[in-house]
Write an enzyme that holds these catalytic residues in place. Structure first.
Site, PDB file in Angstrom:
ATOM      1  N   LYS A 183       0.832  -1.204   0.000  1.00 53.72           N
ATOM      2  CA  LYS A 183       0.000   0.000   0.000  1.00 53.72           C
ATOM      3  C   LYS A 183       0.867   1.256   0.000  1.00 53.72           C
ATOM      4  O   LYS A 183       0.565   2.228  -0.690  1.00 53.72           O
ATOM      5  CB  LYS A 183      -0.943   0.002   1.202  1.00 53.72           C
ATOM      6  N   HIS A 187       0.888  -7.167  17.527  1.00 53.96           N
ATOM      7  CA  HIS A 187      -0.178  -8.169  17.569  1.00 53.96           C
ATOM      8  C   HIS A 187      -0.560  -8.458  19.008  1.00 53.96           C
ATOM      9  O   HIS A 187       0.197  -8.210  19.946  1.00 53.96           O
ATOM     10  CB  HIS A 187       0.226  -9.460  16.855  1.00 53.96           C
TER      11      HIS A 187
END
Length: 125
Positions: free
Chosen positions: A59, A109
């Site tokens: 991206k 995470h």
């Protein structure tokens, strides 16, 4: 100068079955990445965060995975654990056209989610 940014997030549960799928792992992760993942006690979370980093980098480059594969964005780690990006030849070719010369990556995470953020830097033009 920042030339691009990218971010990605996903649910860890999506990776619980994929982590044991050799076809998936060899398609999306390099040998070095697979070795790093296998050595981690939290393999699923690690694989998911690294996948997010690949998506975020694509991206930031601005093309997604249109001209190269996820394996062309390799997520490696310094001795202290800091992640960094190594581009394969196809991704490098795309990046050179845009004037990007440096990438910064941050991954995180928990038991439920993995996320990553990437900035792409280049000269003033």
């Amino acid at each position: 100068m920042i030339k691009g940014i990218g971010t990605d997030i996903l649910e860890i549960v999506r990776f619980e079955k994929l982590i044991s799928n050799n076809s998936f792992m060899t398609k999306y992760y390099t040998e070095k990445e697979r070795a790093y993942i296998a050595a981690r006690p939290n393999m699923t979370e690690t694989a998911a965060a690294m996948f997010c980093a690949k998506e975020a980098a694509a991206k930031a480059i601005g093309t997604g995975f249109r001209d190269f594969s996820p394996k062309d964005i390799e997520i490696l780690h310094e001795d202290n654990g800091k992640p960094y990006i190594v581009l394969g030849s196809k991704a490098e070719e795309t990046v050179k056209k845009s004037g990007m010369v440096n990438f910064n990556v941050s991954m995180s995470h928990c038991r439920t989610y993995a996320t990553a953020f990437v900035t792409a830097e280049g000269g003033n033009d």
